[in-house]
Design a protein around this motif. Sequence first.
Motif, PDB file in Angstrom:
ATOM      1  N   GLY A 217      23.372  -4.135 175.080  1.00  0.00           N
ATOM      2  CA  GLY A 217      23.861  -5.052 176.107  1.00  0.00           C
ATOM      3  C   GLY A 217      24.572  -4.290 177.200  1.00  0.00           C
ATOM      4  N   GLY A 218      25.091  -5.038 178.163  1.00  0.00           N
ATOM      5  CA  GLY A 218      25.732  -4.421 179.310  1.00  0.00           C
ATOM      6  C   GLY A 218      26.918  -3.567 178.952  1.00  0.00           C
ATOM      7  N   ARG A 219      27.732  -4.004 177.985  1.00  0.00           N
ATOM      8  CA  ARG A 219      28.907  -3.226 177.600  1.00  0.00           C
ATOM      9  C   ARG A 219      28.493  -1.863 177.057  1.00  0.00           C
ATOM     10  N   LEU A 220      27.459  -1.841 176.229  1.00  0.00           N
ATOM     11  CA  LEU A 220      26.992  -0.570 175.683  1.00  0.00           C
ATOM     12  C   LEU A 220      26.419   0.314 176.772  1.00  0.00           C
ATOM     13  N   ASP A 221      25.643  -0.273 177.674  1.00  0.00           N
ATOM     14  CA  ASP A 221      25.011   0.500 178.732  1.00  0.00           C
ATOM     15  C   ASP A 221      26.038   1.164 179.629  1.00  0.00           C
ATOM     16  N   ARG A 222      27.219   0.547 179.757  1.00  0.00           N
ATOM     17  CA  ARG A 222      28.276   1.109 180.610  1.00  0.00           C
ATOM     18  C   ARG A 222      29.247   1.997 179.846  1.00  0.00           C
ATOM     19  N   SER A 223      29.044   2.151 178.559  1.00  0.00           N
ATOM     20  CA  SER A 223      29.972   2.947 177.754  1.00  0.00           C
ATOM     21  C   SER A 223      29.887   4.423 178.118  1.00  0.00           C
ATOM     22  N   LEU A 224      30.967   5.146 177.870  1.00  0.00           N
ATOM     23  CA  LEU A 224      30.973   6.589 178.123  1.00  0.00           C
ATOM     24  C   LEU A 224      29.937   7.302 177.267  1.00  0.00           C
ATOM     25  N   LEU A 225      29.743   6.842 176.040  1.00  0.00           N
ATOM     26  CA  LEU A 225      28.750   7.460 175.161  1.00  0.00           C
ATOM     27  C   LEU A 225      27.367   7.409 175.787  1.00  0.00           C
ATOM     28  N   ILE A 226      26.950   6.233 176.246  1.00  0.00           N
ATOM     29  CA  ILE A 226      25.609   6.089 176.805  1.00  0.00           C
ATOM     30  C   ILE A 226      25.496   6.752 178.169  1.00  0.00           C
ATOM     31  N   ARG A 227      26.544   6.682 178.983  1.00  0.00           N
ATOM     32  CA  ARG A 227      26.480   7.338 180.293  1.00  0.00           C
ATOM     33  C   ARG A 227      26.281   8.839 180.150  1.00  0.00           C
ATOM     34  N   THR A 228      27.040   9.466 179.256  1.00  0.00           N
ATOM     35  CA  THR A 228      26.894  10.916 179.086  1.00  0.00           C
ATOM     36  C   THR A 228      25.609  11.256 178.332  1.00  0.00           C
ATOM     37  N   ALA A 229      25.181  10.386 177.403  1.00  0.00           N
ATOM     38  CA  ALA A 229      23.921  10.617 176.700  1.00  0.00           C
ATOM     39  C   ALA A 229      22.742  10.555 177.678  1.00  0.00           C
ATOM     40  N   ARG A 230      22.787   9.623 178.611  1.00  0.00           N
ATOM     41  CA  ARG A 230      21.692   9.504 179.585  1.00  0.00           C
ATOM     42  C   ARG A 230      21.614  10.755 180.463  1.00  0.00           C
ATOM     43  N   GLU A 231      22.758  11.249 180.886  1.00  0.00           N
ATOM     44  CA  GLU A 231      22.778  12.467 181.699  1.00  0.00           C
ATOM     45  C   GLU A 231      22.205  13.654 180.921  1.00  0.00           C
ATOM     46  N   LEU A 232      22.636  13.796 179.686  1.00  0.00           N
ATOM     47  CA  LEU A 232      22.167  14.903 178.859  1.00  0.00           C
ATOM     48  C   LEU A 232      20.673  14.773 178.562  1.00  0.00           C
ATOM     49  N   ALA A 233      20.228  13.570 178.204  1.00  0.00           N
ATOM     50  CA  ALA A 233      18.825  13.347 177.880  1.00  0.00           C
ATOM     51  C   ALA A 233      17.921  13.613 179.078  1.00  0.00           C
ATOM     52  N   THR A 234      18.335  13.160 180.242  1.00  0.00           N
ATOM     53  CA  THR A 234      17.519  13.343 181.445  1.00  0.00           C
ATOM     54  C   THR A 234      17.345  14.818 181.775  1.00  0.00           C
ATOM     55  N   ARG A 235      18.427  15.565 181.695  1.00  0.00           N
ATOM     56  CA  ARG A 235      18.347  16.999 182.012  1.00  0.00           C
ATOM     57  C   ARG A 235      17.518  17.753 180.981  1.00  0.00           C
TER      58      ARG A 235
END
Length: 263
Positions: A217-235
């Motif tokens: 959900g939106g809360r998870l998508d905005r969490s620090l865990l997911i934000r940093t995971a997305r950055e790491l995964a993309t790179r």
Amino acid sequence: MALIVLAADKGAPGVTTAATALGAVWPRPVLLAECDPSGGDLAYRLPGDDGSVLNPGRGLLSLGAVARRGLHADLIYEHTQRLVGGLDVLAGLTNGEQAAGLTWLWGPLGRAFAALPQADVLADCGRLGLHPQIGDLVAEADQVVLFTRASLDNVAHLRERLSLIGRKVGIVVIADPRSYRSSLEEIRRIVSGWDVAFVGGLAYDPKGAELLRGQWGGRLDRSLLIRTARELATRLAAQLAAGGETAAPHALRRAKREPEVRS
């Protein structure tokens, strides 16, 4: 496509949470494989795509029962399940005793993962060193990523593992958001003399980890865990797609800057 081994050493927990978060935001087709010989808990901590409990008997154990006749992509996917949110997973063993009869499996499994034509594989291998046979799977990886925390005991274990692993690896620091950048810089300084492909970060975010256990959900998508995971995964996925470095196939070059994290 590519096999990425995710692992840690003694005293560095959080690999399964990190692997799940990375799999959830991975920018290419992906399979999350729970390959910890000590046993895993994905089947118990995360619901299936229909909201039901995953079948703990379907996964690595059931695959091992038929894999002696040969391993191929179609066979692997006959033993996977789908988490809520759409992530395909190969559930792991439920206890360490089951690994005793599967010591032969890790090498063929690593080769099969590396040869999957339709998806990258994120292999959660848990703690290295407890089961030497898992080294046969690690040897097949395009990239090995070690997770650590910025504490004295974790760094000591990390340095020891770097001296034993015998190949270039990436390092991800599970860092407190209040000291995120300084933690990463400190680990970079400590490992500067080692054969390290990159040092990245993932936010230590217990609330985000708890949200990851339920419905996306939106809360998870905005969490620090997911934000940093997305950055790491993309790179990491971008570097894998680009072919990596000559000295270490598919290794991620050091990022120019880390994701911005605020407490």
